[in-house]
Every structure is written in structure tokens, then in C-alpha cells.
Design a protein around this motif. Structure first.
Motif, short mmCIF file in Angstrom:
data_model
loop_
_atom_site.label_atom_id
_atom_site.label_comp_id
_atom_site.label_asym_id
_atom_site.label_seq_id
_atom_site.Cartn_x
_atom_site.Cartn_y
_atom_site.Cartn_z
N LYS A 21 29.28 76.98 70.61
CA LYS A 21 29.44 77.89 69.47
C LYS A 21 28.06 78.22 68.94
O LYS A 21 27.21 77.33 68.81
CB LYS A 21 30.28 77.18 68.40
CG LYS A 21 30.91 78.14 67.43
CD LYS A 21 31.96 77.46 66.59
CE LYS A 21 32.38 78.30 65.40
NZ LYS A 21 31.85 79.62 65.21
N ASN A 22 27.83 79.48 68.69
CA ASN A 22 26.55 79.86 68.09
C ASN A 22 26.79 81.04 67.16
O ASN A 22 27.14 82.14 67.61
CB ASN A 22 25.52 80.22 69.17
CG ASN A 22 24.10 80.15 68.64
OD1 ASN A 22 23.91 79.97 67.42
ND2 ASN A 22 23.12 80.29 69.51
N GLY A 23 26.65 80.81 65.86
CA GLY A 23 26.95 81.86 64.87
C GLY A 23 28.38 82.30 65.01
O GLY A 23 29.29 81.47 65.07
N LYS A 24 28.58 83.62 65.15
CA LYS A 24 29.94 84.15 65.23
C LYS A 24 30.52 84.08 66.64
O LYS A 24 31.65 84.46 66.87
CB LYS A 24 29.92 85.62 64.81
CG LYS A 24 29.52 85.85 63.38
CD LYS A 24 29.45 87.36 63.16
CE LYS A 24 28.87 87.65 61.81
NZ LYS A 24 27.98 88.84 61.85
N TYR A 25 29.73 83.66 67.58
CA TYR A 25 30.14 83.73 68.99
C TYR A 25 30.54 82.36 69.52
O TYR A 25 29.97 81.34 69.09
CB TYR A 25 28.99 84.27 69.85
CG TYR A 25 28.51 85.62 69.35
CD1 TYR A 25 29.10 86.79 69.83
CD2 TYR A 25 27.52 85.72 68.38
CE1 TYR A 25 28.69 88.02 69.36
CE2 TYR A 25 27.11 86.95 67.90
CZ TYR A 25 27.70 88.10 68.40
OH TYR A 25 27.31 89.31 67.93
N HIS A 122 23.15 75.03 72.49
CA HIS A 122 23.74 76.31 72.89
C HIS A 122 23.68 76.57 74.38
O HIS A 122 23.70 77.71 74.82
CB HIS A 122 23.04 77.46 72.12
CG HIS A 122 23.02 77.21 70.67
ND1 HIS A 122 21.87 77.16 69.92
CD2 HIS A 122 24.03 76.95 69.82
CE1 HIS A 122 22.17 76.88 68.68
NE2 HIS A 122 23.47 76.75 68.58
N SER A 150 23.50 82.91 72.71
CA SER A 150 22.61 83.05 71.55
C SER A 150 23.42 83.50 70.34
O SER A 150 24.56 83.96 70.47
CB SER A 150 21.49 84.06 71.85
OG SER A 150 21.97 85.37 71.59
N ASP A 151 22.83 83.40 69.15
CA ASP A 151 23.57 83.83 67.95
C ASP A 151 23.54 85.35 67.79
O ASP A 151 24.10 85.89 66.85
CB ASP A 151 23.04 83.12 66.70
CG ASP A 151 21.58 83.44 66.43
OD1 ASP A 151 20.96 84.15 67.26
OD2 ASP A 151 21.05 82.97 65.40
#
Ligand code: BGC
Length: 346
Positions: A21-25, A122, A150-151
């Protein structure tokens, strides 16, 4: 952050799903087949949308022959008649697609367990040793695929390989994308695709490239501008062309300079999600799925046009036609390749 969850069991071995998981992704990858099981990206309303076909457990993948999300090897796509010559020796492979070898054979990488290493918050690596003679291919192949997120919505897949004997390789990821997401009934014919290729590889009735390289100009394979896919799949009278299929390899870079370049741009007006595909590979198989099994697919999506694959790779037929980019990996040399899917709202 990388989290682990159970993903069923194959032949007595437990499978694990690794979610980055990275940010919204977020993306989830199974150690069985180094398979991408889901990929969540935000749509124009900020709703998280799963843009790839995935199945519920590793058992379902073992029984699947669509290669959903799989890492495909040792040789993605087809080898004519399941035979190739290297040095002076002819090698014989398992024939599993008409008269040809396809996607690594009977037990390709998609049906093997990988050892997973968490490289960072990540990024994960999936590692496999394919023994000398595996599926008929020469050389012990030390193979690794690294998935990173990536985020900013860049999902990259990097392939590394080394063999102790001269061999041939062709790797790809076989994710099936639908940018309206798998909770929408819309198929990919309502979406726009642009492929940055002036030429494609014509093929026979088994989808085997026949050695020709043809310009896309004045054919329905011309996707050089963003193209509403219904227009290349269905004729004016509502009849589907070629059984609703495009299953052809696009020529991104005949000189095979291994330049990292934009290969495709794919967009859903419904979700506002735009996906760009970048790769250093010379070819890309565009496979618009027309024969998937609807019950198995999450969201119960309709069968025809439920998704498409953008399989970056070397050309099918590269073992046969010496003017195609070479698939040979020499003993002791390192193979490296990178593909990246980048997500935006447009
Ligand atoms: C091939 C198709 C095949 C599909 C699933 C694609 O890469 O080009 O012909 O049906 O994989 O196996």
C-alpha cells in the motif's frame, strides 16, 4: 507498507498474498505464480477502483488457464511448433496451444511458487529457480521479478534473469485491465486505447506470428490515436470482427534498443482513470479478451470485452525469425527489463 494474508493452498503448500500500500494506491501479489490479484487506484470521485481481474484463492489460479495477472515464463506467447534451435541443438517443448508452445508450457511460472522477499515498504521481490531442462528449456535459470508501487500511482515490474547455459527467455505480466473497474458492468469496448506502434505482426489462425511485419496504417489495428475500442471490435451492423478479438503483437521498437518508452495509453471516460504503459521491451501483445469465464470473475462481469491485456515482451516467433529481436540469453549474462503502469485522472 506491506501486509500478508492467507491465500489458500496448492498441493499442500500454503499461499500468501502480499499487499503493498502506498498512499491511495495498493496492489496485491500472490507468491503462487507471482500473480497480481488486485490493483486499487482512485477514480475521478476518489473511489478506490480495482482495475485488474483477480480470483479468490491460489486454488482458483491453479485451475485457471487464462493466466490472470500471472508472471509468464520462461517464454511468454508462442514458440512455433514448440521447437527452437540454439547453437546446433534443437530443443523440443510442450505444445499447449494448437501446434505451438505457449506461455511457458504445462507448468509455467504461473503455476509455480515463488519465494518472496520484502525489499522495502513499497517493493517486493519474487524469486524462482527454474531447473535445467524445465519444460524443455536449457540452463538453470535464476529468475526474479520485483514489484514496486509509488504514491504517485506508478506500478513497476522489473525482471532479472541469469542462466548457466545459453537459453531463450521472454517474460511478461498477464494482467487483465478494465479501467471502469470490476464493480461496473462496462466492458473495455467503452474505453479508449492508444498504442504507440506503426506496425504489428500478422499471424495465422493459431495467433502465431508468421514472420511478417506489417504497417498498421489502413488496418483496424491502427491505434496510433486514442481509439474508441467498440469501433475496432464491432462493425457498423453490430457484428464482431474476428470473433471479437484482437490478439496481436505490436512493434514498439524493431531495433530493440531497450529504450524505456511509452507503449500505450488506456482511458475510461466512466471512471476518469487513465493508465499509461511504459516498457523497454520491443513488443507488446494486445489481447482483448473474448473467451473469459464470467462466473469466476469478480463483479460477475460480462464475458466479451471484460478486460484487455497489454503484455510487454519480445516478439512471438523471435526464436524462428533471425531478423526479430533476439530472445537468446547467453550463459552468465544478466537479463533485465522493466515495465511500468502509471495511473492518472483525466
Ligand atoms: C494470448 C491469447 C491467449 C491468452 C490466455 C494471450 O497472451 O495471446 O491467445 O488466449 O493469452 O492464454
Amino acid at each position: 507498507m506491506v501486509t500478508l494474508s492467507d491465500f489458500g493452498c496448492v498441493s499442500g503448500r500454503k499461499a500468501t498474498l502480499y499487499t503493498i500500500k502506498n498512499g491511495k494506491y495498493s496492489v496485491s501479489v500472490s507468491d503462487f505464480g507471482a500473480t497480481v490479484v488486485n490493483l486499487f487506484v482512485p477514480d475521478a470521485n476518489g473511489e478506490l477502483t480495482d482495475v485488474v481481474i483477480g480470483l479468490a484463492s491460489a486454488e482458483d489460479y491453479e485451475n485457471d488457464d487464462c493466466y490472470f495477472g500471472a508472471t509468464v515464463g520462461r517464454f511468454a506467447n508462442r514458440i512455433p511448433k514448440g521447437r527452437f534451435t540454439l547453437g546446433k541443438k534443437e530443443y523440443s517443448l510442450f505444445v499447449n496451444d494448437g501446434p505451438n508452445h505457449m506461455h511457458g508450457g504445462k507448468v509455467g511460472f504461473n503455476r509455480r511458487f515463488f519465494d518472496i522477499e520484502i525489499l522495502s515498504e513499497h517493493s517486493i521481490a519474487a524469486h524462482l529457480v527454474s531447473e535445467d531442462g524445465d519444460e524443455g528449456f536449457p540452463g538453470t535459470l535464476d529468475f526474479k521479478v520485483v514489484f514496486s508501487l509509488s504514491d504517485k500511482g506508478e506500478f513497476s515490474i522489473e525482471y532479472f534473469a541469469k542462466s548457466d547455459k545459453d537459453t531463450v527467455v521472454n517474460f511478461t505480466n498477464h494482467s487483465y485491465f478494465n479501467l471502469a473497474g470490476f464493480s461496473s458492468p462496462l466492458g473495455v469496448e467503452t474505453q479508449y486505447l492508444q498504442v504507440f506502434a506503426d506496425a504489428y505482426l500478422p499471424s495465422d489462425k493459431y495467433c502465431m506470428a508468421n514472420g511478417k511485419i506489417a504497417p498498421v496504417k489502413n488496418t483496424r489495428f491502427d491505434l496510433r490515436r486514442p481509439t474508441y475500442l467498440a469501433n475496432v471490435l464491432i462493425d457498423k451492423n453490430g457484428n464482431v470482427y474476428d470473433n471479437g478479438r484482437i490478439d496481436h503483437n505490436y512493434v514498439l521498437d524493431i531495433a530493440d534498443k531497450r529504450v524505456f518508452k511509452k507503449a500505450a495509453s488506456f482511458y475510461s471516460p466512466e471512471s476518469g482513470i487513465l493508465m499509461e504503459t511504459y516498457t523497454d521491451m520491443p513488443g507488446m501483445q494486445l489481447y482483448i479478451a473474448n473467451t473469459l469465464y464470467p462466473k469466476k470473475i469478480k463483479g460477475g462481469k460480462k464475458m466479451r470485452y471484460s478486460a484487455l491485456c497489454l503484455e510487454t515482451q519480445n516478439f512471438p516467433g523471435s526464436t524462428e525469425y533471425s531478423y526479430f529481436p533476439s530472445p537468446v540469453l547467453k550463459a552468465g549474462e544478466s537479463f533485465y527489463s522493466k515495465t511500468e503502469y502509471r495511473f492518472f485522472i483525466a
